[in-house]
Design a protein around this motif. Structure first.
Motif, short mmCIF file in Angstrom:
data_model
loop_
_atom_site.label_atom_id
_atom_site.label_comp_id
_atom_site.label_asym_id
_atom_site.label_seq_id
_atom_site.Cartn_x
_atom_site.Cartn_y
_atom_site.Cartn_z
N LEU A 113 26.74 18.22 -3.15
CA LEU A 113 27.20 17.19 -2.23
C LEU A 113 28.04 16.17 -2.98
O LEU A 113 27.60 15.60 -3.98
N LEU A 114 29.28 15.96 -2.52
CA LEU A 114 30.13 14.91 -3.05
C LEU A 114 29.97 13.68 -2.15
O LEU A 114 30.12 13.78 -0.93
N VAL A 115 29.67 12.55 -2.77
CA VAL A 115 29.41 11.34 -2.00
C VAL A 115 30.61 10.97 -1.15
O VAL A 115 30.46 10.50 -0.02
N LYS A 116 31.82 11.21 -1.64
CA LYS A 116 33.02 10.84 -0.87
C LYS A 116 33.10 11.62 0.44
O LYS A 116 33.68 11.13 1.42
N ASP A 117 32.50 12.81 0.46
CA ASP A 117 32.52 13.60 1.70
C ASP A 117 31.60 13.00 2.76
O ASP A 117 31.69 13.36 3.94
N MET A 118 30.70 12.10 2.35
CA MET A 118 29.77 11.49 3.30
C MET A 118 30.35 10.26 3.99
O MET A 118 29.78 9.80 4.98
N LEU A 119 31.44 9.72 3.46
CA LEU A 119 31.95 8.45 3.99
C LEU A 119 32.22 8.48 5.50
O LEU A 119 31.83 7.54 6.21
N PRO A 120 32.86 9.53 6.05
CA PRO A 120 33.06 9.55 7.50
C PRO A 120 31.74 9.51 8.27
O PRO A 120 31.65 8.87 9.33
N GLU A 121 30.72 10.20 7.73
CA GLU A 121 29.41 10.21 8.39
C GLU A 121 28.76 8.84 8.34
O GLU A 121 28.12 8.40 9.29
N SER A 128 23.25 11.35 14.94
CA SER A 128 22.36 12.37 15.51
C SER A 128 22.82 13.79 15.19
O SER A 128 22.00 14.71 15.12
N GLU A 129 24.13 13.98 14.97
CA GLU A 129 24.66 15.31 14.70
C GLU A 129 24.81 15.59 13.21
O GLU A 129 25.34 16.63 12.82
N PHE A 130 24.33 14.67 12.38
CA PHE A 130 24.52 14.83 10.93
C PHE A 130 23.70 16.01 10.40
O PHE A 130 22.51 16.12 10.63
N ARG A 131 24.39 16.90 9.68
CA ARG A 131 23.75 18.01 8.99
C ARG A 131 24.37 18.11 7.59
O ARG A 131 25.57 18.34 7.46
#
Length: 281
Positions: A113-121, A128-131
């Motif tokens: 997991l790259l933290v930068k990929d989480m920013l939009p989430e 609720s749709e986070f996976r």
């Protein structure tokens, strides 16, 4: 201006002549080459930093991943079933940019997991749709025995920054990053997330601690309220080697008073890190 150019070119020729002179007797082995670098540094043809980097670059070709990897016990991982709210405090606390994501056990690495990929989430109002599986990148797997110069080349070619290290049985032994390899060449790389007080001792579980071998005995005593003597040795690593009576290998265990020490990382010359468990009281 022409005088400046002439002076500059003269300086270049002088530098090149020095290099040619140093290599006039061709080095035939590693020791010869190290001697040439030492002479170059003494004659100020290269500065000490350049010499250190050159020697570090030669050193990595003799080293394996197991020599520098972050041991399994020290890995910071994220559980595959964790919610966004559960993983954010861990990410903020550890301040890494990449995390292995695991299933039921550390051997079940599902991806990176790259933290930068989480920013939009994180910015989204609806979680609720986070996976987490939708954000994972494939994990690169390497054996403990891979040479560091080969690993560095693969990191550069494939643009990877982290690899999961497996042992001979296929289990996860640890992880290694491109920064770990580069530090063997250029020395320690510290950034704004490196915290001084966390360098030596870190709690990894209830009654379970990661301890660097270079931890001063005085600091160890202050942290654990122990009374180890520092008359003969300055560091906890020296005390542990004395307790073994020999240079221990990885996974060897010894006791000092009420503390169990397990070697996490060591080479033929010294211990690098330990896992310490105080006896239950």
């Amino acid at each position: 201006m022409s005088e400046d150019r002439s002076s500059h070119e003269s300086g270049d020729r002088s530098w090149l002549e020095k290099i040619a002179l140093l290599f006039s007797s061709e080095p035939h082995n590693r020791r010869d080459l190290e001697d040439v670098l030492a002479i170059a540094a003494e004659n100020e043809v290269i500065d000490p930093d350049a010499r250190s980097i050159m020697e570090g670059a030669m050193k990595v070709s003799d080293m394996q991943v197991r020599d520098i990897m972050i041991p399994r016990a020290q890995m910071v991982v994220i559980k595959a079933g964790a919610t966004l709210e559960e993983m954010l405090p861990q990410i903020i606390r550890s301040a890494h940019s990449r995390y292995p994501v695991v299933g039921e056990s550390p051997d079940d690495v599902q991806g990176i997991l790259l933290v930068k990929d989480m920013l939009p989430e994180i910015l989204s109002q609806d979680h609720s749709e986070f996976r987490i599986q939708n954000l994972l990148r494939p994990a690169v797997v390497v054996p403990e025995s891979k040479r560091l110069n080969v690993l560095l080349r693969e990191f550069r070619e494939n643009r990877n920054h982290m690899a999961i290290v497996i042992d001979e049985y296929g289990g996860v032994a640890g992880l290694v990053t491109i920064e770990d390899v580069l530090e063997e060449i250029v020395g320690d790389i510290e950034d704004e997330t490196d915290v001084e007080e966390d360098q030596f001792i870190r709690k990894i579980g209830d009654g379970d601690y990661f301890v660097k071998a270079l931890t001063p005995i005085e600091d160890f005593n202050d942290y654990f309220h122990t009374r180890f003597s520092d008359e003969e040795f300055d560091t906890i690593g020296g005390l542990v080697i004395q307790a073994f009576g020999h240079m221990p290998a990885r996974n060897e265990v010894t006791w000092i008073d009420d503390c169990e020490f397990k070697v996490i990382n060591a080479d033929q010359r010294k211990i690098h890190s330990l896992r310490m468990r105080p006896a239950a009281r």
